[in-house]
Design an enzyme around this catalytic site. Structure first.
Site, PDB file in Angstrom:
ATOM      1  N   LYS A 287       5.457  59.616  20.380  1.00 38.78           N
ATOM      2  CA  LYS A 287       4.698  60.485  21.266  1.00 38.78           C
ATOM      3  C   LYS A 287       3.308  59.936  21.589  1.00 38.78           C
ATOM      4  O   LYS A 287       2.642  60.425  22.510  1.00 38.78           O
ATOM      5  CB  LYS A 287       4.623  61.887  20.666  1.00 38.78           C
ATOM      6  CG  LYS A 287       5.986  62.562  20.676  1.00 38.78           C
ATOM      7  CD  LYS A 287       6.071  63.751  19.741  1.00 38.78           C
ATOM      8  CE  LYS A 287       7.514  64.292  19.749  1.00 38.78           C
ATOM      9  NZ  LYS A 287       7.795  65.195  18.632  1.00 38.78           N
TER      10      LYS A 287
ATOM     11  N   LYS B 229      -1.030  60.416  14.695  1.00 37.27           N
ATOM     12  CA  LYS B 229       0.276  61.065  14.805  1.00 37.27           C
ATOM     13  C   LYS B 229       1.139  60.816  13.575  1.00 37.27           C
ATOM     14  O   LYS B 229       1.232  59.685  13.091  1.00 37.27           O
ATOM     15  CB  LYS B 229       1.033  60.564  16.048  1.00 37.27           C
ATOM     16  CG  LYS B 229       2.292  61.373  16.354  1.00 37.27           C
ATOM     17  CD  LYS B 229       1.957  62.744  16.888  1.00 37.27           C
ATOM     18  CE  LYS B 229       3.180  63.641  17.040  1.00 37.27           C
ATOM     19  NZ  LYS B 229       3.693  64.165  15.753  1.00 37.27           N
TER      20      LYS B 229
ATOM     21  N   SER C  27       8.436  60.473  15.525  1.00 36.96           N
ATOM     22  CA  SER C  27       7.539  61.092  16.505  1.00 36.96           C
ATOM     23  C   SER C  27       6.273  60.300  16.795  1.00 36.96           C
ATOM     24  O   SER C  27       5.480  60.714  17.647  1.00 36.96           O
ATOM     25  CB  SER C  27       7.158  62.510  16.050  1.00 36.96           C
ATOM     26  OG  SER C  27       8.214  63.410  16.303  1.00 36.96           O
TER      27      SER C  27
ATOM     28  N   SER D 190       3.943  68.520  17.631  1.00 36.90           N
ATOM     29  CA  SER D 190       4.982  67.496  17.735  1.00 36.90           C
ATOM     30  C   SER D 190       6.194  68.018  18.495  1.00 36.90           C
ATOM     31  O   SER D 190       7.346  67.761  18.129  1.00 36.90           O
ATOM     32  CB  SER D 190       5.412  67.005  16.341  1.00 36.90           C
ATOM     33  OG  SER D 190       6.031  65.740  16.422  1.00 36.90           O
TER      34      SER D 190
END
Length: 220
Positions: free
Chosen positions: A37, A199, A34, A89
């Site tokens: 992102k 993140k 993730s 997320s």
């Protein structure tokens, strides 16, 4: 003594100068989960308006993995989608953003790749907007550091990734309003002095991934 890191790849960068202070397999191509992102958010901020209203598709809602709790047919602002993307997320939020900007996730992935080239991220390739595993979806620790350094120049990006909590609002197809509270999964925001994001990520193939930024005494 040399650092003993569990991570397969890692880079420590001075964000002001771009100088790499430490690297372990920094140029090795690895899955990114993730942390994908980060690019999804950057493309969203550079190519849409925060007040854009997005109608959530069934395709977005059916995306597997972590969720921003979107509902099919719900109407939600791009701003709220971006918070659901980064704090919760949300893989569903990633698809909703991609469909709003590029109609399909494949087209959006090409947008991500074009943005990568434009910003000097040359050893990365995106296949989707959320980081679900694909052998052709990869990056390097060095590229993630460069990307994050660039993205943090965007004040809205910085505001979103440093937020601990956010309440989004969705207009449901029946006309009712539904609020959803997002809590940032990045524990370092509370546990590391000066942390400003950015993140976390996890898939079985990638393992646990982290991109983090710290500001202390004006240095990042």
């Amino acid at each position: 003594p040399p650092l003993k890191l569990y991570a397969q790849g890692a880079v420590l960068m001075d964000a002001t100068s771009g100088r790499v202070l430490y690297s372990k397999n920094g140029e090795e191509q690895l899955p990114m989960a993730s942390t994908t992102k980060i690019m999804t958010l950057l493309v969203a901020l550079e190519n849409s308006n925060p007040e854009d209203v997005v109608t959530v598709s069934k395709t977005a809602v059916s995306e597997e993995g972590s969720s921003a709790y979107l509902k099919p047919g719900a109407r939600i602002t791009m701003r709220d989608l971006c918070y659901g993307l980064m704090l919760n997320s949300g893989n569903d939020a990633a698809v909703a953003i991609a469909e709003h900007i590029s109609e399909t996730t494949d087209d959006f992935a090409e947008f991500m790749n074009d943005t990568a080239k434009r910003t000097g991220i040359l050893n990365t390739h995106f296949v989707n907007p959320n980081g679900l595993h694909d052998d052709n979806h990869f990056t390097t620790a060095s590229d993630l550091a460069r990307l994050t350094r660039y993205a943090l120049q965007n004040d809205t990006f910085r505001e979103i990734v440093s937020s601990g909590m956010y309440t989004s609002t969705m207009l449901m197809p029946d006309g009712t309003i539904q609020n959803v509270e997002y809590i940032n999964h990045n524990r370092l925001l509370k546990e590391l002095d000066g942390c400003i994001g950015v993140k976390t990520g996890f898939t079985k193939t990638a393992g646990r991934c982290l991109v983090s930024a710290v500001n202390r005494n004006g240095a990042e």
